[in-house]
Design a protein around this motif. Structure first.
Motif, PDB file in Angstrom:
ATOM      1  N   THR A 212     139.631  60.506  37.395  1.00 37.19           N
ATOM      2  CA  THR A 212     140.634  60.943  36.194  1.00 37.19           C
ATOM      3  C   THR A 212     141.439  61.982  36.396  1.00 37.19           C
ATOM      4  OG1 THR A 212     138.747  62.741  35.601  1.00 37.19           O
ATOM      5  CG2 THR A 212     138.545  60.422  34.576  1.00 37.19           C
ATOM      6  N   ALA A 213     141.444  62.771  37.644  1.00 35.16           N
ATOM      7  CA  ALA A 213     142.257  63.722  38.026  1.00 35.16           C
ATOM      8  C   ALA A 213     143.457  63.252  38.757  1.00 35.16           C
ATOM      9  CB  ALA A 213     141.609  64.896  38.975  1.00 35.16           C
ATOM     10  N   ARG A 214     143.487  62.176  39.021  1.00 36.71           N
ATOM     11  CA  ARG A 214     144.548  61.510  39.711  1.00 36.71           C
ATOM     12  C   ARG A 214     145.738  61.267  38.869  1.00 36.71           C
ATOM     13  NH1 ARG A 214     141.304  56.799  42.806  1.00 36.71           N
ATOM     14  NH2 ARG A 214     139.936  58.070  44.262  1.00 36.71           N
ATOM     15  N   GLU A 215     147.060  61.429  39.062  1.00 39.23           N
ATOM     16  CA  GLU A 215     148.088  61.269  38.316  1.00 39.23           C
ATOM     17  C   GLU A 215     148.212  59.737  37.620  1.00 39.23           C
ATOM     18  OE1 GLU A 215     151.490  62.641  40.383  1.00 39.23           O
ATOM     19  OE2 GLU A 215     151.084  64.569  40.380  1.00 39.23           O
ATOM     20  N   ASP A 216     147.921  58.704  38.689  1.00 45.01           N
ATOM     21  CA  ASP A 216     148.151  57.475  38.112  1.00 45.01           C
ATOM     22  C   ASP A 216     146.884  56.833  37.486  1.00 45.01           C
ATOM     23  OD1 ASP A 216     146.627  57.615  40.506  1.00 45.01           O
ATOM     24  OD2 ASP A 216     147.567  55.681  41.432  1.00 45.01           O
ATOM     25  N   SER A 217     145.719  57.909  37.247  1.00 44.21           N
ATOM     26  CA  SER A 217     144.662  57.059  36.673  1.00 44.21           C
ATOM     27  C   SER A 217     144.801  57.088  35.260  1.00 44.21           C
ATOM     28  CB  SER A 217     143.476  58.094  37.027  1.00 44.21           C
ATOM     29  OG  SER A 217     143.616  59.240  36.320  1.00 44.21           O
ATOM     30  N   ASP A 218     143.910  56.122  34.847  1.00 41.01           N
ATOM     31  CA  ASP A 218     143.624  56.250  33.337  1.00 41.01           C
ATOM     32  C   ASP A 218     142.266  56.777  33.023  1.00 41.01           C
ATOM     33  OD1 ASP A 218     143.076  55.144  30.745  1.00 41.01           O
ATOM     34  OD2 ASP A 218     143.932  53.264  30.999  1.00 41.01           O
ATOM     35  N   PRO A 219     142.372  57.938  32.408  1.00 44.24           N
ATOM     36  CA  PRO A 219     140.971  58.696  32.091  1.00 44.24           C
ATOM     37  C   PRO A 219     140.244  57.787  31.346  1.00 44.24           C
ATOM     38  CG  PRO A 219     143.081  59.961  32.024  1.00 44.24           C
ATOM     39  CD  PRO A 219     143.495  58.826  32.024  1.00 44.24           C
ATOM     40  N   GLU A 220     140.801  57.069  30.100  1.00 41.15           N
ATOM     41  CA  GLU A 220     139.723  56.176  29.161  1.00 41.15           C
ATOM     42  C   GLU A 220     139.009  55.293  30.024  1.00 41.15           C
ATOM     43  OE1 GLU A 220     141.061  53.031  25.978  1.00 41.15           O
ATOM     44  OE2 GLU A 220     141.447  55.164  25.265  1.00 41.15           O
ATOM     45  N   GLN A 221     139.923  54.435  30.930  1.00 38.88           N
ATOM     46  CA  GLN A 221     139.309  53.404  31.705  1.00 38.88           C
ATOM     47  C   GLN A 221     138.253  54.099  32.478  1.00 38.88           C
ATOM     48  OE1 GLN A 221     139.307  50.321  31.186  1.00 38.88           O
ATOM     49  NE2 GLN A 221     140.629  50.628  29.496  1.00 38.88           N
ATOM     50  N   ALA A 222     138.444  55.276  33.073  1.00 38.73           N
ATOM     51  CA  ALA A 222     137.432  55.846  34.049  1.00 38.73           C
ATOM     52  C   ALA A 222     136.066  56.250  33.379  1.00 38.73           C
ATOM     53  CB  ALA A 222     138.035  56.945  34.708  1.00 38.73           C
ATOM     54  N   ALA A 223     136.255  56.712  32.128  1.00 33.84           N
ATOM     55  CA  ALA A 223     135.104  57.050  31.508  1.00 33.84           C
ATOM     56  C   ALA A 223     134.661  55.831  31.046  1.00 33.84           C
ATOM     57  CB  ALA A 223     135.628  57.891  30.119  1.00 33.84           C
ATOM     58  N   LEU A 224     135.078  54.859  30.596  1.00 34.45           N
ATOM     59  CA  LEU A 224     134.330  53.662  30.190  1.00 34.45           C
ATOM     60  C   LEU A 224     133.619  52.886  31.398  1.00 34.45           C
ATOM     61  CD1 LEU A 224     136.937  51.740  27.989  1.00 34.45           C
ATOM     62  CD2 LEU A 224     135.047  52.882  27.134  1.00 34.45           C
ATOM     63  N   ALA A 225     134.488  53.042  32.670  1.00 36.98           N
ATOM     64  CA  ALA A 225     133.558  52.568  33.842  1.00 36.98           C
ATOM     65  C   ALA A 225     132.180  53.339  34.083  1.00 36.98           C
ATOM     66  CB  ALA A 225     134.658  52.753  34.873  1.00 36.98           C
ATOM     67  N   PHE A 226     132.450  54.701  33.821  1.00 38.25           N
ATOM     68  CA  PHE A 226     131.170  55.550  34.096  1.00 38.25           C
ATOM     69  C   PHE A 226     130.208  55.118  33.169  1.00 38.25           C
ATOM     70  CE2 PHE A 226     129.001  59.391  33.039  1.00 38.25           C
ATOM     71  CZ  PHE A 226     128.455  59.802  34.314  1.00 38.25           C
ATOM     72  N   ILE A 227     130.486  55.141  31.955  1.00 37.84           N
ATOM     73  CA  ILE A 227     129.350  54.671  30.866  1.00 37.84           C
ATOM     74  C   ILE A 227     128.659  53.365  31.160  1.00 37.84           C
ATOM     75  CG2 ILE A 227     128.987  54.144  28.777  1.00 37.84           C
ATOM     76  CD1 ILE A 227     131.194  56.268  27.968  1.00 37.84           C
ATOM     77  N   CYS A 228     129.732  52.475  31.314  1.00 40.21           N
ATOM     78  CA  CYS A 228     129.295  50.978  31.878  1.00 40.21           C
ATOM     79  C   CYS A 228     128.201  51.062  33.132  1.00 40.21           C
ATOM     80  CB  CYS A 228     130.332  50.075  32.169  1.00 40.21           C
ATOM     81  SG  CYS A 228     131.239  49.773  30.483  1.00 40.21           S
ATOM     82  N   LYS A 229     128.604  51.626  33.900  1.00 40.77           N
ATOM     83  CA  LYS A 229     127.797  51.796  35.184  1.00 40.77           C
ATOM     84  C   LYS A 229     126.399  52.463  35.007  1.00 40.77           C
ATOM     85  CE  LYS A 229     128.190  52.751  40.237  1.00 40.77           C
ATOM     86  NZ  LYS A 229     128.879  53.289  41.211  1.00 40.77           N
ATOM     87  N   ARG A 230     126.411  53.415  34.365  1.00 40.91           N
ATOM     88  CA  ARG A 230     125.116  54.365  33.901  1.00 40.91           C
ATOM     89  C   ARG A 230     124.405  53.301  33.070  1.00 40.91           C
ATOM     90  NH1 ARG A 230     124.162  55.810  37.907  1.00 40.91           N
ATOM     91  NH2 ARG A 230     122.396  56.590  36.823  1.00 40.91           N
ATOM     92  N   LEU A 231     125.028  52.537  32.077  1.00 41.36           N
ATOM     93  CA  LEU A 231     124.076  51.812  31.413  1.00 41.36           C
ATOM     94  C   LEU A 231     123.672  50.357  31.733  1.00 41.36           C
ATOM     95  CD1 LEU A 231     125.658  52.627  27.813  1.00 41.36           C
ATOM     96  CD2 LEU A 231     123.437  53.661  28.926  1.00 41.36           C
TER      97      LEU A 231
END
Length: 266
Positions: A212-231
């Motif tokens: 999420t700290a990268r300039e070209d990243s999509d924070p929303e998608q990163a958070a969704l990916a994190f939640i999906c991985k944990r669940l």
């Protein structure tokens, strides 16, 4: 870890090296009853059997019932223990692990640690070291006066090296005592803890934070990916309605509130 009644009864029997048959003969209780007291499917123990076993093992009934961890001294007088008010308050506060503290004090090397600590606190060792240093200094002065060797003389350098820093020496001795005890306690409990699982949530969280700290990243998608991985969810298989609700949940993540933290700034 607190032991169950079954575990306490079995441990006491094993410590005595007795079989159920031998225990039954000694206590005049039936083997089947004794076996049931130690079984996973615990059978209520009668008052008669409880008192009988407590007397036989030399422990208190409270210990067998798990009401106390003290086997033989449930009603020890605090005055006999010579505990200060501060020590009693500390033990009652829950700020320290009393069980671990007991193991520390019961370690066979603990008396030596206390003796070395007392010597250091009272200054006895310091005075002895200072006396030894004075002898070395006297010998050095005598050699300098009689032979006037150079400062690089090997014998003179050995005498200088023999000069001991009293405080450092005493603290080194105490540190060695503590290291030995700490190592033994860790070894005694090395099987008590579970190893960190390969699927480490902290590692996943840190990876997501970096993304999420990268300039070209999509924070929303990163958070969704994190939640999906944990669940353990497959994002691609979610319906549009499910993705919508997942997105709403992800928007509550702190990762989205500050996706580009200013590092290194005060």
């Amino acid at each position: 870890m607190e032991l169950s009644i079954q575990e306490r009864l079995k441990d006491l029997r094993v410590e005595r090296g007795l079989t159920l048959e031998q225990l039954a003969e000694e206590t005049k209780l039936s083997k089947s009853a004794l076996g049931s007291y130690e079984a996973d499917e615990y059978k209520d123990i009668s008052h008669y059997a409880l008192i009988k076993l407590a007397k036989f093992y030399g422990v208190t009934a409270d210990y067998l019932l798990g009401l106390t961890e003290t086997k033989n001294h449930p009603n020890a007088d605090l005055a006999d223990l010579r505990l200060s008010d501060d020590m009693i308050e500390l033990l009652k506060s829950g700020r320290v692990d009393n069980s671990l503290l007991c193991e520390l004090a019961a370690h066979p090397d603990f008396p030596r640690l206390m003796a070395d600590l007392e010597i250091y606190v009272n200054g006895v060792a310091v005075k002895q070291v200072q006396t030894a240093n004075a002898i070395v200094d006297t010998m050095s002065a005598t050699i300098m006066k009689q032979y006037n060797p150079g400062l690089t003389d090997p014998q003179l350098k050995q005498l200088v090296a023999a000069h001991i820093d009293d405080d450092s020496f005493c603290r080194y001795v105490i540190q060695q005592d503590i290291n030995k005890i700490a190592f033994d306690l860790r070894e005694a409990h090395k099987n008590d803890f579970f190893s960190v699982p390969e699927d480490n949530p902290l590692e996943d969280f840190l990876q997501t934070a970096e993304e999420t700290a990268r300039e070209d990243s999509d924070p929303e998608q990163a958070a969704l990916a994190f939640i999906c991985k944990r669940l353990k969810l497959n994002y691609k298989k979610l319906s549009e309605e499910e993705k919508k609700w997942l997105k709403k949940i992800a928007q509550k993540s702190d990762l989205l509130k500050n996706p580009n933290p200013q590092r290194g700034r005060k």
